[in-house]
Design a protein around this motif. Structure first.
Motif, PDB file in Angstrom:
ATOM      1  N   PRO A   1       0.912  -1.239   0.091  1.00 27.14           N
ATOM      2  CA  PRO A   1      -0.081  -0.176  -0.088  1.00 27.14           C
ATOM      3  C   PRO A   1       0.745   1.317   0.108  1.00 27.14           C
ATOM      4  CG  PRO A   1      -0.075  -0.858   2.072  1.00 27.14           C
ATOM      5  CD  PRO A   1       0.517  -2.174   1.137  1.00 27.14           C
ATOM      6  N   GLU A   2       2.070   1.240   0.410  1.00 26.04           N
ATOM      7  CA  GLU A   2       2.879   2.361   0.467  1.00 26.04           C
ATOM      8  C   GLU A   2       3.148   2.992  -0.822  1.00 26.04           C
ATOM      9  OE1 GLU A   2       3.910  -0.674   1.001  1.00 26.04           O
ATOM     10  OE2 GLU A   2       5.246  -1.080  -0.304  1.00 26.04           O
ATOM     11  N   ARG A   3       2.948   2.531  -1.888  1.00 26.18           N
ATOM     12  CA  ARG A   3       3.094   2.969  -3.256  1.00 26.18           C
ATOM     13  C   ARG A   3       1.780   3.314  -3.897  1.00 26.18           C
ATOM     14  NH1 ARG A   3       3.602  -1.555  -7.415  1.00 26.18           N
ATOM     15  NH2 ARG A   3       2.572  -3.378  -6.375  1.00 26.18           N
ATOM     16  N   CYS A   4       0.768   3.405  -3.003  1.00 22.64           N
ATOM     17  CA  CYS A   4      -0.574   4.003  -3.579  1.00 22.64           C
ATOM     18  C   CYS A   4      -0.871   5.106  -3.322  1.00 22.64           C
ATOM     19  CB  CYS A   4      -1.611   2.722  -3.258  1.00 22.64           C
ATOM     20  SG  CYS A   4      -1.347   1.079  -3.627  1.00 22.64           S
ATOM     21  N   LEU A   5      -1.497   6.001  -4.075  1.00 27.29           N
ATOM     22  CA  LEU A   5      -1.925   7.275  -3.549  1.00 27.29           C
ATOM     23  C   LEU A   5      -2.981   7.887  -4.580  1.00 27.29           C
ATOM     24  CD1 LEU A   5       0.232  10.054  -4.513  1.00 27.29           C
ATOM     25  CD2 LEU A   5       1.465   8.413  -4.473  1.00 27.29           C
ATOM     26  N   ILE A   6      -3.592   8.938  -4.077  1.00 32.97           N
ATOM     27  CA  ILE A   6      -4.820   9.407  -5.160  1.00 32.97           C
ATOM     28  C   ILE A   6      -4.180  10.482  -5.912  1.00 32.97           C
ATOM     29  CG2 ILE A   6      -6.596  10.971  -5.061  1.00 32.97           C
ATOM     30  CD1 ILE A   6      -8.211   9.000  -3.264  1.00 32.97           C
ATOM     31  N   ALA A   7      -4.392  10.417  -7.229  1.00 37.11           N
ATOM     32  CA  ALA A   7      -3.680  11.449  -7.897  1.00 37.11           C
ATOM     33  C   ALA A   7      -5.113  12.055  -8.997  1.00 37.11           C
ATOM     34  CB  ALA A   7      -2.612  11.270  -9.024  1.00 37.11           C
ATOM     35  N   HIS A   8      -5.819  12.900  -8.265  1.00 40.27           N
ATOM     36  CA  HIS A   8      -7.197  13.397  -8.957  1.00 40.27           C
ATOM     37  C   HIS A   8      -7.191  14.547  -9.668  1.00 40.27           C
ATOM     38  CE1 HIS A   8     -10.908  15.879  -8.468  1.00 40.27           C
ATOM     39  NE2 HIS A   8     -11.311  14.891  -8.908  1.00 40.27           N
ATOM     40  N   PRO A   9      -7.325  14.319 -10.838  1.00 42.49           N
ATOM     41  CA  PRO A   9      -7.107  15.507 -12.003  1.00 42.49           C
ATOM     42  C   PRO A   9      -8.618  16.206 -11.900  1.00 42.49           C
ATOM     43  CG  PRO A   9      -8.186  13.654 -13.109  1.00 42.49           C
ATOM     44  CD  PRO A   9      -7.900  13.146 -11.554  1.00 42.49           C
TER      45      PRO A   9
END
Ligand SMILES: NC(=O)c1ccc[n+]([C@@H]2O[C@H](COP(=O)([O-])OP(=O)(O)OC[C@H]3O[C@@H](n4cnc5c(N)ncnc54)[C@H](O)[C@@H]3O)[C@@H](O)[C@H]2O)c1
Length: 313
Positions: free
Chosen positions: A136-144
């Protein structure tokens, strides 16, 4: 470029995935596009190609960059293919935890451990989404903001288990490729921009429902007034200027009480009133005078390109 991501797997090639595909290929990245639905995948590729043509015609990319971008777009028949051997994955599937979990589970297990997994989610929490991943450490939200091949904003939201160093790498990457990343310090449903939009839209709807003004007049008031200034500065800086020499402190002292009177009179509902659907739809039909969705989108994108050239190039 500070961080050199060279390839991306796009999962979900609808409105957002296809526009992301155009953006990533336009900055020279190899793009693999996957969608569960064959037809959506084909249409997604067509849309991405049209977006690239649009930014070329609008002068945002050169003819050589256009050619290069078109040559970088590929579709894959399986999600595994799209997730393998890429630097980042940009998930853009349906906005619910069930579907996000299913996709994160697969891309987490099929991708290389160093691949960064980004979600386009408009308002879900990464802490919940990343539960489906073993890393999970390499997951994040990149909301455009729609359409991501044009609008600079990307909201970056880490979950509880996201590695801070990975978040900073992603921020540096987006900055290096001309986006405007904004990092949230805390997760909230809807992030920043959609919460602001929701608050404003509720009042816009309420003004129509109360009979204060028609849909068209409300839209006009926003775009010809606050909207123009907001392209240059946000509400805080705008009101800082509104306070003259005394800045935002004077603005709050002087006009704060007036704002409080308005706030006391404003909508607080959290469910769209039943009648809003029909009334807004009738109002929008009048406003668009028979223009099609694609005509409107084309006009919007052409104008957006001019604004982007003025403010971001
Ligand atoms: N539409 C917007 O204005 C907007 C703006 C910013 C972010 N987003 C976010 O982007 C995401 C996608 O939204 P959209 O508007 O592009 O939706 P969309 O319905 O246009 O596209 C979603 C695509 O995902 C595909 N899909 C569904 N399940 C899948 C799976 N398991 N594997 C692969 N593909 C799958 C669908 O077939 C569809 O083509 C959502 O999380 C949304 O919140 C949307």
């Amino acid at each position: 470029m500070a961080v050199d991501f060279k390839s991306v797997g796009i999962i979900g090639t609808g409105v957002i995935g296809s526009s992301w595909a155009a953006f990533y290929s336009s900055i020279g990245m190899e793009v693999k596009m996957y969608d569960l639905d064959d037809q959506c995948r084909r249409k997604g590729l067509e849309r991405a190609i049209n977006f690239i043509e649009g930014i070329n015609t609008g002068g945002l990319i050169s003819d050589r960059e256009r050619e290069d971008a078109l040559s970088k777009l590929k579709t894959t028949k399986t999600i595994e293919e799209a997730a393998k051997n890429v630097d980042i994955i940009q998930e853009s599937v349906a906005e619910n935890y069930h579907v996000k979990h299913a996709v994160f589970k697969i891309v987490d297990s099929e991708s290389e451990p160093e691949t960064i997994i980004l979600s386009s989610s408009s308002g879900l929490l990464m802490t919940e989404i990343q539960k489906a991943a073993h890393r999970p450490e390499r997951c994040l939200i990149a909301h455009p903001f729609n359409p991501p091949h044009l609008v600079p904003l990307v909201e970056l939201v880490p979950g509880e288990k996201t590695d801070g160093k990975i978040l900073l790498r992603v921020k540096e990457f987006f900055e290096a490729v001309g986006k405007t990343p904004v990092i949230l310090k805390k997760e909230v449903p809807g992030h920043i921009a959609n919460r602001l939009s929701a608050a404003l839209w509720r009042e816009a709807v309420d003004i129509v429902l109360k009979g204060v003004a028609d849909v068209e007049e409300v839209d006009k008031a926003l775009r010809a007034g606050p909207g123009l200034r907001w392209a240059l500065m946000g509400p805080h800086l705008t009101y800082h200027l509104g306070g003259g020499e005394g800045g935002i402190k004077h603005f709050i002292d002087h006009l704060g009480p007036a704002f409080e009177t308005w706030l006391n009179d404003m909508a607080v509902w959290t469910k769209f009133p039943l009648e809003s659907r029909e009334i807004l739809s009738e109002g929008v039909e009048k406003e668009i005078e028979g223009k099609s969705q694609s005509e409107l989108a084309e006009w919007r994108d052409q104008k957006l390109i001019e604004i982007i050239k003025l403010l971001y190039k």
